[in-house]
Design an enzyme around this catalytic site. Sequence first.
Site, short mmCIF file in Angstrom:
data_model
loop_
_atom_site.label_atom_id
_atom_site.label_comp_id
_atom_site.label_asym_id
_atom_site.label_seq_id
_atom_site.Cartn_x
_atom_site.Cartn_y
_atom_site.Cartn_z
N TYR A 1 -2.26 -0.66 10.42
CA TYR A 1 -2.11 -1.01 9.00
C TYR A 1 -0.85 -0.36 8.42
O TYR A 1 -0.06 -1.03 7.74
CB TYR A 1 -3.35 -0.56 8.24
CG TYR A 1 -3.37 -0.95 6.79
CD1 TYR A 1 -3.73 -2.24 6.40
CD2 TYR A 1 -3.06 -0.03 5.78
CE1 TYR A 1 -3.76 -2.61 5.06
CE2 TYR A 1 -3.08 -0.39 4.45
CZ TYR A 1 -3.44 -1.68 4.09
OH TYR A 1 -3.46 -2.04 2.76
N SER B 1 0.85 -1.19 0.00
CA SER B 1 0.00 0.00 0.00
C SER B 1 0.87 1.23 0.00
O SER B 1 1.98 1.22 0.57
CB SER B 1 -0.92 0.01 1.22
OG SER B 1 -1.57 1.27 1.35
#
Length: 302
Positions: A188, A175
Amino acid sequence: MDFKCLSCIVFFPIHIVYYILKASVYLLLPSRRRTLIKEVVLITGGGRGIGRHLAQEFAKQGAKKVILWGRTEKCLKETCEEISQFGTECHYFLCDVANREDVYKQAKVVREKVGDVTILVNNAAVVHGKSLMDSDDDCLLKSQHINTMGQFWTTKAFLPRMLELQHGHVVCINSILSQSPIPGAIDYCTSKASSLAFMESLTLGLLDCPGVGCTTVLPFHTNTEMFQGMRVRFPALFPPLKPETVAERTVDAVRTNTAYVYMPWTMHALVILKSFMPQAALEEIHKFSGSYTCMNTFKGRT
């Protein structure tokens, strides 16, 4: 200083310029894409979201076999049935990548029942979408175990055979938040930063291993149920990516042996700006983009 050392110093910048120019030329030329007809692809988190679209795309591009790993049998079974309609042999196995023993056990089952995995796609991930002080300790550990440590176990399970065969590819669906974190997703962002470091180290470590490559995909916010409720301030300027687009770019990167993929391409500029801009300027960018509040409406998977 001896002559050999001096020549290395003199030619080093020349080599760097050469490789930059070479890469620039390759960007303008059509890349040669390898066939996938003999590849056995294993996708973690393959039952839904990006994982499901990855399975479909690999099947469309002619992969010999597709293997799905996940924790929800219903989703795995539905995706497996979809893939079989493409004429591709598909199998699914229940496996929690956070559990080291489970990974090694299921890897052995895969080798016995399906064969050697030649393309490993580490896609499984979770996000809880809370600040540090609001996060449950077990949830924080869960994010690190699935998003980061899971890669260690799956790669250790399948990479040795790829090295023996001198044929294989390790893929990580990462990501852009690994390089540009946001508030409200500290678990995350941290796990993805660790995952990126893992892939960078692995990619360099495999430079002298013929036939085995790596691909790390760093997409912007993708429109899946995993990030349901996340809102950006200017959706017209920063529209969420479609999961099928991420899947298509990922499979194409594998076929062209591309090491890193940023999606969209504007994310390159974000990483470059972060490398030299003062912290105050970066904070203004975050305020302008609305990243401080984008997780306020986060719901995640229901």
